[in-house]
Design a protein around this motif. Structure first.
Motif, PDB file in Angstrom:
ATOM      1  N   LYS A   1       0.826  -1.225   0.000  1.00  0.00           N
ATOM      2  CA  LYS A   1       0.000   0.000   0.000  1.00  0.00           C
ATOM      3  C   LYS A   1       0.855   1.269   0.000  1.00  0.00           C
ATOM      4  N   ALA A   2       2.044   1.182   0.610  1.00  0.00           N
ATOM      5  CA  ALA A   2       2.947   2.335   0.633  1.00  0.00           C
ATOM      6  C   ALA A   2       4.291   1.866   1.168  1.00  0.00           C
ATOM      7  N   PHE A   3       5.351   2.626   0.852  1.00  0.00           N
ATOM      8  CA  PHE A   3       6.685   2.273   1.346  1.00  0.00           C
ATOM      9  C   PHE A   3       7.062   3.092   2.581  1.00  0.00           C
ATOM     10  N   ALA A   4       6.763   4.387   2.608  1.00  0.00           N
ATOM     11  CA  ALA A   4       7.059   5.191   3.807  1.00  0.00           C
ATOM     12  C   ALA A   4       6.180   4.681   4.955  1.00  0.00           C
ATOM     13  N   PRO A   5       6.788   4.309   6.087  1.00  0.00           N
ATOM     14  CA  PRO A   5       5.999   3.709   7.162  1.00  0.00           C
ATOM     15  C   PRO A   5       4.813   4.568   7.598  1.00  0.00           C
ATOM     16  N   GLY A   6       5.030   5.902   7.694  1.00  0.00           N
ATOM     17  CA  GLY A   6       3.935   6.775   8.138  1.00  0.00           C
ATOM     18  C   GLY A   6       2.786   6.795   7.130  1.00  0.00           C
ATOM     19  N   THR A   7       3.133   6.757   5.846  1.00  0.00           N
ATOM     20  CA  THR A   7       2.098   6.752   4.808  1.00  0.00           C
ATOM     21  C   THR A   7       1.326   5.438   4.858  1.00  0.00           C
ATOM     22  N   HIS A   8       2.061   4.342   5.044  1.00  0.00           N
ATOM     23  CA  HIS A   8       1.396   3.035   5.126  1.00  0.00           C
ATOM     24  C   HIS A   8       0.437   3.003   6.313  1.00  0.00           C
ATOM     25  N   ALA A   9       0.883   3.549   7.434  1.00  0.00           N
ATOM     26  CA  ALA A   9       0.024   3.556   8.628  1.00  0.00           C
ATOM     27  C   ALA A   9      -1.236   4.398   8.370  1.00  0.00           C
ATOM     28  N   ALA A  10      -1.057   5.516   7.673  1.00  0.00           N
ATOM     29  CA  ALA A  10      -2.217   6.373   7.388  1.00  0.00           C
ATOM     30  C   ALA A  10      -3.204   5.685   6.443  1.00  0.00           C
ATOM     31  N   LEU A  11      -2.689   4.859   5.537  1.00  0.00           N
ATOM     32  CA  LEU A  11      -3.548   4.220   4.533  1.00  0.00           C
ATOM     33  C   LEU A  11      -4.150   2.896   4.998  1.00  0.00           C
TER      34      LEU A  11
ATOM     35  N   GLY B   1       9.069 -18.644  -5.561  1.00  0.00           N
ATOM     36  CA  GLY B   1       8.715 -18.674  -6.983  1.00  0.00           C
ATOM     37  C   GLY B   1       7.220 -18.546  -7.210  1.00  0.00           C
ATOM     38  N   LYS B   2       6.506 -17.930  -6.248  1.00  0.00           N
ATOM     39  CA  LYS B   2       5.044 -17.894  -6.342  1.00  0.00           C
ATOM     40  C   LYS B   2       4.454 -16.480  -6.276  1.00  0.00           C
ATOM     41  N   LEU B   3       5.315 -15.464  -6.421  1.00  0.00           N
ATOM     42  CA  LEU B   3       4.784 -14.094  -6.441  1.00  0.00           C
ATOM     43  C   LEU B   3       4.308 -13.801  -7.860  1.00  0.00           C
ATOM     44  N   TYR B   4       3.029 -13.999  -8.092  1.00  0.00           N
ATOM     45  CA  TYR B   4       2.471 -13.814  -9.442  1.00  0.00           C
ATOM     46  C   TYR B   4       2.447 -12.346  -9.812  1.00  0.00           C
ATOM     47  N   GLU B   5       2.138 -11.483  -8.816  1.00  0.00           N
ATOM     48  CA  GLU B   5       1.958 -10.063  -9.124  1.00  0.00           C
ATOM     49  C   GLU B   5       2.161  -9.239  -7.861  1.00  0.00           C
ATOM     50  N   LEU B   6       2.963  -8.180  -7.975  1.00  0.00           N
ATOM     51  CA  LEU B   6       3.102  -7.198  -6.900  1.00  0.00           C
ATOM     52  C   LEU B   6       2.234  -6.000  -7.273  1.00  0.00           C
ATOM     53  N   ARG B   7       1.320  -5.635  -6.380  1.00  0.00           N
ATOM     54  CA  ARG B   7       0.380  -4.562  -6.700  1.00  0.00           C
ATOM     55  C   ARG B   7       0.679  -3.325  -5.875  1.00  0.00           C
ATOM     56  N   PHE B   8       0.536  -2.179  -6.506  1.00  0.00           N
ATOM     57  CA  PHE B   8       0.793  -0.912  -5.817  1.00  0.00           C
ATOM     58  C   PHE B   8      -0.338   0.052  -6.156  1.00  0.00           C
ATOM     59  N   LEU B   9      -1.035   0.518  -5.113  1.00  0.00           N
ATOM     60  CA  LEU B   9      -2.177   1.413  -5.311  1.00  0.00           C
ATOM     61  C   LEU B   9      -1.704   2.861  -5.251  1.00  0.00           C
TER      62      LEU B   9
END
Ligand code: SF4
Ligand code: SF4
Length: 284
Positions: free
Chosen positions: A173-183, A202-210
């Motif tokens: 959802k976010a990389f900055a810890p504070g942003t992730h906590a807010a989201l 070998g099973k990460l089909y897709e990394l999603r970023f909103l």
């Protein structure tokens, strides 16, 4: 073994590869203000507040337990808006055998099953039992078993799920810890580690970023995504754009993520040498 299920989609072409049956499990360990399905977050405590909100008389409280009459429901969703804890009175309890029966019924049209939510891994024991049963059934074993997750599960949980899971679609959802906590209301360290665990298996089909304007559309967040994806190795990346569909509360006032911003971020990811980068196929 039973699961508390918010919704079943008999087939979907947007929840992993091919055509898939999708189970949306009830309950989530994040509390995202921008959630598109906020009624899947909470677990009903049978308070009864939603009963008078139903104009069809589809809800009742009997011996302290909420009862839902699906035949009366006209899907107006007024009950969901009345619930004070983002739960739903319309969930169903399904056994592993119930889901196997649905898969058998729809088998000619299916490539696999995806467990989503809410958060799929909140009911990890059910997911493990279901996937193990699919793989043990000669008629169903060819179906691929996928999890759509926010990643808030520790390594021991993944250790149990990974042997029976074919693919994971994982949201950061976010990389900055504070942003992730807010989201989300939570830290992001488990989610980041879950991506590494799934990729190592070998099973990460897709990394999603909103991408959410003012939160995760900054150069710093996109640069962090590039650095994280490089650390993982080759992985398909899906950029999603915040929209208002289904959102309740203050996040309805957040601006929608413009297409141009997503396309610019995708171009930056591709220029950085990352492999497959996918953007939304539909813009509302
Ligand atoms: S969605 Fe169904 S149960 Fe909920 S208020 Fe509307 S009619 Fe009643
Ligand atoms: S769905 Fe919400 S409002 Fe209805 S009984 Fe459960 S907790 Fe109460």
């Amino acid at each position: 073994m039973r699961a508390n299920v918010s919704k079943v989609l008999r087939w979907s072409a947007v929840d992993g590869p091919g055509n898939r049956l999708v189970l949306f499990l009830q309950g989530c360990n994040f509390a995202c203000p921008g959630c598109h399905n906020p009624h899947t977050i909470g677990i009903c405590n049978n308070c009864g507040d939603c009963v008078p909100a139903c104009p069809q008389g589809a809800l009742s409280l009997t011996n302290g337990t909420i009862a839902f009459d699906a035949a009366r429901c006209d899907e107006c969703d007024l009950c969901l808006r009345a619930c004070p804890i983002s739960a739903s009175p319309m969930t169903e309890s399904l056994t592993v055998e119930d889901v196997l029966a649905m898969l058998r019924q729809n088998l000619p049209f299916l490539n696999g099953i995806t467990i989503s939510g809410g958060e799929a891994t909140v009911q990890a024991k059910f997911v493990e039992a279901l996937f193990a049963a699919i793989k043990a059934d000669p008629a169903l074993a060819a179906l691929s078993c996928f999890i759509d997750s926010n990643g808030h599960l520790g390594p021991q949980g993944w250790q149990r799920l990974m042997p029976v899971t074919d693919g994971v679609m994982l949201d950061i959802k976010a990389f900055a810890p504070g942003t992730h906590a807010a989201l989300t209301g939570r830290r992001n360290d488990k989610s980041l580690e879950s991506a590494r665990i799934a990729q190592k298996a070998g099973k990460l089909y897709e990394l999603r970023f909103l991408m959410v304007p003012g939160f995760t559309d900054s150069d710093a967040e996109i640069d962090a995504l590039i650095a994280f994806a490089r650390g993982l190795g080759p992985v398909r990346i899906k950029l999603n754009a915040f929209q208002h569909h289904g959102v309740q509360g203050p996040a309805r006032d957040w601006p929608k993520m413009p297409r141009a911003g997503v396309e610019a971020a995708a171009a930056k990811l591709r220029a950085a040498g990352l492999g497959e980068v996918v953007t939304p196929s539909v813009w509302l």
